[in-house]
Design a protein around this motif. Structure first.
Motif, mmCIF file in Angstrom:
data_model
loop_
_atom_site.group_PDB
_atom_site.id
_atom_site.type_symbol
_atom_site.label_atom_id
_atom_site.label_comp_id
_atom_site.label_asym_id
_atom_site.label_seq_id
_atom_site.Cartn_x
_atom_site.Cartn_y
_atom_site.Cartn_z
ATOM 1 N N ILE A 198 0.841 -1.197 0.000
ATOM 2 C CA ILE A 198 0.000 0.000 0.000
ATOM 3 C C ILE A 198 0.875 1.245 0.000
ATOM 4 N N GLU A 199 1.914 1.233 0.816
ATOM 5 C CA GLU A 199 2.853 2.363 0.841
ATOM 6 C C GLU A 199 3.449 2.610 -0.541
ATOM 7 N N GLU A 200 3.818 1.548 -1.230
ATOM 8 C CA GLU A 200 4.408 1.686 -2.562
ATOM 9 C C GLU A 200 3.429 2.333 -3.532
ATOM 10 N N ILE A 201 2.172 1.934 -3.469
ATOM 11 C CA ILE A 201 1.164 2.503 -4.358
ATOM 12 C C ILE A 201 0.927 3.968 -4.027
ATOM 13 N N VAL A 202 0.898 4.310 -2.735
ATOM 14 C CA VAL A 202 0.740 5.710 -2.335
ATOM 15 C C VAL A 202 1.907 6.545 -2.861
ATOM 16 N N ARG A 203 3.132 6.051 -2.700
ATOM 17 C CA ARG A 203 4.308 6.787 -3.193
ATOM 18 C C ARG A 203 4.274 6.913 -4.713
ATOM 19 N N HIS A 204 3.704 5.936 -5.391
ATOM 20 C CA HIS A 204 3.628 5.950 -6.849
ATOM 21 C C HIS A 204 2.799 7.129 -7.348
ATOM 22 N N ASP A 205 1.821 7.562 -6.550
ATOM 23 C CA ASP A 205 1.087 8.816 -6.756
ATOM 24 C C ASP A 205 0.261 8.845 -8.046
ATOM 25 N N VAL A 206 -0.305 7.702 -8.422
ATOM 26 C CA VAL A 206 -1.187 7.672 -9.587
ATOM 27 C C VAL A 206 -2.640 7.568 -9.150
ATOM 28 N N VAL A 207 -2.928 6.798 -8.086
ATOM 29 C CA VAL A 207 -4.295 6.742 -7.582
ATOM 30 C C VAL A 207 -4.596 8.026 -6.808
ATOM 31 N N ASP A 208 -5.871 8.346 -6.701
ATOM 32 C CA ASP A 208 -6.304 9.552 -5.993
ATOM 33 C C ASP A 208 -6.820 9.250 -4.589
ATOM 34 N N VAL A 250 -8.808 1.772 3.008
ATOM 35 C CA VAL A 250 -8.257 0.717 3.852
ATOM 36 C C VAL A 250 -9.157 0.515 5.069
ATOM 37 N N SER A 251 -8.867 -0.518 5.840
ATOM 38 C CA SER A 251 -9.570 -0.712 7.106
ATOM 39 C C SER A 251 -9.023 0.265 8.143
ATOM 40 N N GLN A 252 -9.794 0.496 9.182
ATOM 41 C CA GLN A 252 -9.360 1.433 10.218
ATOM 42 C C GLN A 252 -8.075 0.955 10.897
ATOM 43 N N SER A 253 -7.952 -0.336 11.133
ATOM 44 C CA SER A 253 -6.753 -0.842 11.805
ATOM 45 C C SER A 253 -5.512 -0.706 10.917
ATOM 46 N N ASN A 254 -5.663 -0.918 9.615
ATOM 47 C CA ASN A 254 -4.510 -0.774 8.726
ATOM 48 C C ASN A 254 -4.143 0.689 8.518
ATOM 49 N N LEU A 255 -5.113 1.597 8.603
ATOM 50 C CA LEU A 255 -4.765 3.012 8.512
ATOM 51 C C LEU A 255 -3.892 3.418 9.694
ATOM 52 N N GLU A 256 -4.142 2.834 10.854
ATOM 53 C CA GLU A 256 -3.286 3.112 12.007
ATOM 54 C C GLU A 256 -1.839 2.755 11.707
ATOM 55 N N LEU A 257 -1.609 1.568 11.137
ATOM 56 C CA LEU A 257 -0.246 1.149 10.808
ATOM 57 C C LEU A 257 0.368 2.066 9.758
ATOM 58 N N LEU A 258 -0.410 2.429 8.756
ATOM 59 C CA LEU A 258 0.091 3.312 7.711
ATOM 60 C C LEU A 258 0.437 4.687 8.272
ATOM 61 N N GLU A 283 1.379 5.320 11.354
ATOM 62 C CA GLU A 283 2.593 5.158 12.147
ATOM 63 C C GLU A 283 3.837 5.183 11.267
ATOM 64 N N ARG A 284 3.693 4.748 10.033
ATOM 65 C CA ARG A 284 4.824 4.723 9.096
ATOM 66 C C ARG A 284 4.884 5.987 8.236
ATOM 67 N N GLY A 285 3.960 6.926 8.483
ATOM 68 C CA GLY A 285 3.980 8.189 7.748
ATOM 69 C C GLY A 285 3.642 8.055 6.285
ATOM 70 N N ALA A 286 2.827 7.053 5.937
ATOM 71 C CA ALA A 286 2.579 6.746 4.530
ATOM 72 C C ALA A 286 1.917 7.890 3.776
ATOM 73 N N PHE A 287 1.079 8.680 4.440
ATOM 74 C CA PHE A 287 0.332 9.718 3.736
ATOM 75 C C PHE A 287 0.875 11.126 3.983
ATOM 76 N N VAL A 288 1.973 11.222 4.706
ATOM 77 C CA VAL A 288 2.555 12.539 4.992
ATOM 78 C C VAL A 288 3.042 13.181 3.694
ATOM 79 N N GLY A 289 2.524 14.355 3.376
ATOM 80 C CA GLY A 289 2.922 15.065 2.164
ATOM 81 C C GLY A 289 2.399 14.458 0.877
ATOM 82 N N SER A 290 1.514 13.465 0.978
ATOM 83 C CA SER A 290 1.017 12.774 -0.210
ATOM 84 C C SER A 290 -0.261 13.419 -0.722
ATOM 85 N N GLU A 291 -0.459 13.355 -2.027
ATOM 86 C CA GLU A 291 -1.695 13.816 -2.650
ATOM 87 C C GLU A 291 -2.768 12.719 -2.650
#
Length: 338
Positions: free
Chosen positions: A60-70, A74-82, A84-92
């Motif tokens: 999921i992190e890789e797809i977010v970094r790829h920046d093609v999807v808008d 995800v599930s609420q529990s997996n958003l917590e993990l994401l 924690e890893r800063g997956a959406f920081v600065g992301s569009e």
């Protein structure tokens, strides 16, 4: 921060839509309806094996970094993990969680029998917790789904639960998009009639909903060109999106997104079609190229297989099989377009 999703929704609602405004969303929320099978496969190893939850999060992190999807659902529990890893920081890429889950979606549970009985609503997501730390973490957007089955008692319960959800969402500041499934059991209607049945239920279920509580957009089944055109043209304030359904062939994926855009849909939210692909990043890039009119659906399949060869990945299906349209609802419009 205004997300790319918000800008595209604004352009569509203002009547300024162009193909580059088409919204592509990735549904990585399969764990709310399944278990081990929800994370898909790692095709880079031989033999291919199912991903662990942590590997799934990494993808999921890789797809977010790829920046093609808008949008990334995800599930609420997996958003917590994401988070924690800063997956959406600065992301569009906009994160969203599933706000409820119809029992028909529990079909992913191995040896379960839920798919064979009329669907019932179920909700265990904590909206207040999801939005508590937004915008630094969490999200202010969720998915709410309904399955109408032409059973007055069950459909009444579904509408009552929908009203309760809207009240809670309004109180917490949570926005939502609205998913309406086809009936999950046989109710004696043809495909054309099911399209009409679903369209009418979408509109009737929103008729008493004030603008402040209305969905950001819709997500529903593609029941053919006539049903999609009817719904998309009825109300300019409703943005219609299409769900992906089963994995199908790669041609099915490209044909579905092309027909969605052609007949008035402005969003595609695909789950298994992306999650079960050998090379999800390549598939998403080609989905974007198809919907923007830069490549034909059959040529996109050939390009996808060429990329698999370059990446050293064995295709699940031979090219000839992957070029086939196997989903019946797509075939008439594909033939007409050809």
């Amino acid at each position: 921060m205004v997300s790319r999703l918000d800008r595209k929704l604004g352009a569509i609602k203002a009547g300024r839509y162009k193909p580059t405004d088409f919204i592509i969303a990735d549904a990585k929320d399969g764990d709310v309806g399944a278990g081990v099978t929800a994370s898909g496969f790692d095709w880079s190893v031989k033999p291919a094996r199912r991903r662990t939850r942590q590997e799934f999060i990494t993808q999921i992190e890789e797809i977010v970094r790829h920046d093609v999807v808008d949008l990334m659902l995800v599930s609420q529990s997996n958003l917590e993990l994401l988070d924690e890893r800063g997956a959406f920081v600065g992301s569009e890429v906009k994160p969203a969680i599933r706000g409820n889950i119809e029992t028909m979606c529990w079909a992913g549970v191995r040896h379960g029998r839920y798919a064979g009985v009329p669907s019932r609503p179920f909700r265990d997501t904590n909206l207040r917790r999801a939005i508590a730390n937004y915008p630094t973490a969490g999200t202010d957007l969720c998915l709410y789904s309904i399955c109408f089955t032409n059973d007055a008692d069950l459909d009444l319960r579904a509408l009552q639960d929908f009203a309760e959800f809207r009240a809670e969402a309004s109180a917490t500041g949570m926005k939502y998009f609205y998913e309406i499934f086809n009936p999950n059991v046989d109710i004696g209607l043809s495909r054309e009639q099911i399209g009409e049945f679903v369209n009418d239920h979408i509109l009737k279920s929103l008729a008493s909903v004030p603008r402040a509580e209305r969905p950001q957009f819709l997500k529903t089944v593609y029941n053919g060109p006539a049903a999609l055109e009817e719904l998309a043209s009825f109300d300019s304030e409703l943005i219609v999106g299409i769900l992906g359904g089963g994995a199908g062939t790669t041609r099915d994926t490209f044909e579905l997104i092309a027909q969605t855009e052609r007949y008035g849909g402005r969003l595609a939210l695909f789950g298994r079609k992306i999650n079960l692909a050998e090379a999800p990043l390549v598939l998403i890039e080609l989905m974007r190229a198809v919907v923007e009119g830069n490549i034909a659906t059959d040529e996109a399949v050939r390009a996808y297989h060429g990329n698999l060869q370059t990446l050293g990945l064995a295709p699940v299906r031979p090219l000839a099989d992957d070029l086939r349209i196997t989903e019946d609802v797509l075939k008439p419009a594909a033939v007409a377009a050809a």
